[in-house]
Design a protein around this motif. Sequence first.
Motif, PDB file in Angstrom:
ATOM      1  N   HIS A  31      38.144  30.148  38.819  1.00 51.27           N
ATOM      2  CA  HIS A  31      36.992  30.927  39.036  1.00 51.27           C
ATOM      3  C   HIS A  31      35.876  30.157  39.713  1.00 51.27           C
ATOM      4  N   GLU A  32      35.958  28.683  39.453  1.00 47.85           N
ATOM      5  CA  GLU A  32      34.907  27.927  39.845  1.00 47.85           C
ATOM      6  C   GLU A  32      34.602  28.070  41.349  1.00 47.85           C
ATOM      7  N   SER A  33      35.688  28.395  41.959  1.00 41.50           N
ATOM      8  CA  SER A  33      35.316  28.346  43.674  1.00 41.50           C
ATOM      9  C   SER A  33      35.402  29.828  44.063  1.00 41.50           C
TER      10      SER A  33
ATOM     11  N   ARG B  58      34.615  36.397  36.697  1.00 38.98           N
ATOM     12  CA  ARG B  58      34.621  35.208  35.748  1.00 38.98           C
ATOM     13  C   ARG B  58      33.852  35.678  34.334  1.00 38.98           C
TER      14      ARG B  58
ATOM     15  N   SER C 176      38.661  27.587  35.430  1.00 38.57           N
ATOM     16  CA  SER C 176      38.937  26.683  36.479  1.00 38.57           C
ATOM     17  C   SER C 176      39.021  27.147  38.021  1.00 38.57           C
TER      18      SER C 176
ATOM     19  N   GLN D 142      35.351  34.520  31.167  1.00 34.85           N
ATOM     20  CA  GLN D 142      34.538  33.899  29.859  1.00 34.85           C
ATOM     21  C   GLN D 142      34.505  34.792  28.705  1.00 34.85           C
TER      22      GLN D 142
END
Length: 136
Positions: free
Chosen positions: A73-75, A82, A71, A86
């Motif tokens: 890493h989304e920004s 990332r 979450s 994962q």
Amino acid sequence: AGLAAARFAIPPRGALGGRDDAEPLIEALEYHGRRLDRAWMLAIGARCRSMLLAAQGHLEAATRMAQQAMSAHESLPMPFERARTQLLLGQLQRRQRHARADAAQKSPPAQAQVALGGDLVGRERRVGRVVIIHGS
């Protein structure tokens, strides 16, 4: 430069049994990430915390922490970080599936199947039927 380099130092320390050495680095990332509002520190700190939890055998908590890292890493424009997160999340999810399968094999119904001569559930699954076995 010290905390930026920590993302490379923490995983090997945790993996090689230096968990005591990894803990202060993880805490520093988490603390400074919150204090300075740095998403990359929070993401890396969460990933490293996840690795530490996994090394301690806490797979569910490790998976939740890896999801928290995803979450964060989304920004961020950090595709390699990332991807590392994962990869960790996938490994944790696979380990949880294996742990659940191992636990199912140790359950009383599974043990009874073995005592009766084999993998009855597996055989019935292949023919697409459900069979209820009544004990005497």
